[in-house]
Design a protein around this motif. Structure first.
Motif, PDB file in Angstrom:
ATOM      1  N   PRO A 131      80.079   5.578  38.341  1.00 48.12           N
ATOM      2  CA  PRO A 131      79.058   5.002  39.220  1.00 48.12           C
ATOM      3  C   PRO A 131      78.020   6.018  39.665  1.00 48.12           C
ATOM      4  N   ASN A 132      78.397   7.288  39.780  1.00 49.85           N
ATOM      5  CA  ASN A 132      77.428   8.310  40.187  1.00 49.85           C
ATOM      6  C   ASN A 132      76.384   8.549  39.098  1.00 49.85           C
ATOM      7  N   LEU A 133      76.804   8.531  37.823  1.00 50.27           N
ATOM      8  CA  LEU A 133      75.847   8.687  36.730  1.00 50.27           C
ATOM      9  C   LEU A 133      74.902   7.491  36.681  1.00 50.27           C
ATOM     10  N   ARG A 134      75.437   6.294  36.833  1.00 48.93           N
ATOM     11  CA  ARG A 134      74.584   5.093  36.824  1.00 48.93           C
ATOM     12  C   ARG A 134      73.571   5.151  37.970  1.00 48.93           C
ATOM     13  N   ARG A 135      74.018   5.587  39.124  1.00 51.07           N
ATOM     14  CA  ARG A 135      73.127   5.698  40.287  1.00 51.07           C
ATOM     15  C   ARG A 135      72.051   6.749  40.030  1.00 51.07           C
ATOM     16  N   PHE A 136      72.444   7.884  39.441  1.00 47.48           N
ATOM     17  CA  PHE A 136      71.485   8.938  39.104  1.00 47.48           C
ATOM     18  C   PHE A 136      70.413   8.407  38.157  1.00 47.48           C
ATOM     19  N   VAL A 137      70.835   7.696  37.116  1.00 47.93           N
ATOM     20  CA  VAL A 137      69.879   7.156  36.139  1.00 47.93           C
ATOM     21  C   VAL A 137      68.961   6.145  36.816  1.00 47.93           C
ATOM     22  N   ARG A 138      69.544   5.270  37.646  1.00 42.97           N
ATOM     23  CA  ARG A 138      68.750   4.240  38.337  1.00 42.97           C
ATOM     24  C   ARG A 138      67.701   4.872  39.253  1.00 42.97           C
ATOM     25  N   LEU A 139      68.041   5.973  39.900  1.00 42.55           N
ATOM     26  CA  LEU A 139      67.099   6.628  40.809  1.00 42.55           C
ATOM     27  C   LEU A 139      66.106   7.529  40.081  1.00 42.55           C
ATOM     28  N   SER A 140      66.513   8.138  38.976  1.00 46.21           N
ATOM     29  CA  SER A 140      65.651   9.133  38.334  1.00 46.21           C
ATOM     30  C   SER A 140      64.629   8.545  37.368  1.00 46.21           C
TER      31      SER A 140
END
Length: 197
Positions: A22-31
């Motif tokens: 979930p942290n990688l998905r959140r990073f991609v969604r924000l970046s």
């Protein structure tokens, strides 16, 4: 070097790449919106080159030289202030101290707007000597200086907007809203077409 410094502090690193994280998905969604937003600076440069290509010989060089100088106060004042305030704004937002974050952003905006307004006026008034100092040599002659200086006068009007945008975007990033600045930047870029024309 960063890796070695982190190890000295007792931090360990283990590569992990999983789209289920979930942290990688959140990073991609924000970046992704941030990357698109930063690319608008390059798109803006393409737009200016496109319109300059239909002008006199040398116009692309004139506008590129003026643009380079115009972006100096934007980077030194706007981008630097944005980078400096981001960690503080993010911490205040995380601590639910939105009023303090708003006050800090407002103070920074006033300071950056005042400083870049002064830089904009100075560049517009002294455009010809500035261009001459930095670029007039070799095949870049006095006529090229005049052409670049006239472009710098026009482009210097945007210094305040570029610098303030860099700072305001950081306010959104601190709230983990990366889509709003990207969408606003896209709309402004589209609205700039008739101005450039």
């Amino acid at each position: 070097l960063m890796f070695l410094a982190a190890r000295r502090q007792g931090m360990t690193y283990r590569p992990l790449f999983s789209f289920s994280d979930p942290n990688l998905r959140r990073f991609v969604r924000l970046s992704i919106p941030v990357m698109i937003g930063f690319s608008l600076v390059t798109v803006d440069e393409w737009i200016t080159r496109y319109f300059a290509s239909s002008l006199d010989n040398g116009a692309i060089s004139w506008i590129q030289n003026a643009r380079r100088l115009m972006l100096v106060p934007v980077a030194v004042l706007g981008q630097a202030a944005g980078q400096a305030t981001l960690p503080f704004l993010a911490r205040l937002h995380t601590e639910k101290r939105s009023e303090e974050a708003g006050s800090m952003l407002s103070d920074a905006l006033r300071l950056v707007a005042f400083a870049t307004l002064a830089a904009s006026a100075w560049m517009a008034v002294t455009s010809q000597p500035i261009i001459g100092l930095f670029f007039e040599r070799g095949q870049f002659d006095a006529a090229d200086t005049v052409g670049s200086a006239s472009a710098l006068v026009f482009l210097s009007l945007g210094i305040v907007a570029w610098a303030v945008q860099a700072l305001v975007a950081r306010g959104f990033y601190a709230m983990q809203d990366t889509w709003t600045p990207m969408l606003i930047g896209t709309v402004v870029t589209l609205l700039a077409f008739p101005i450039y024309w």
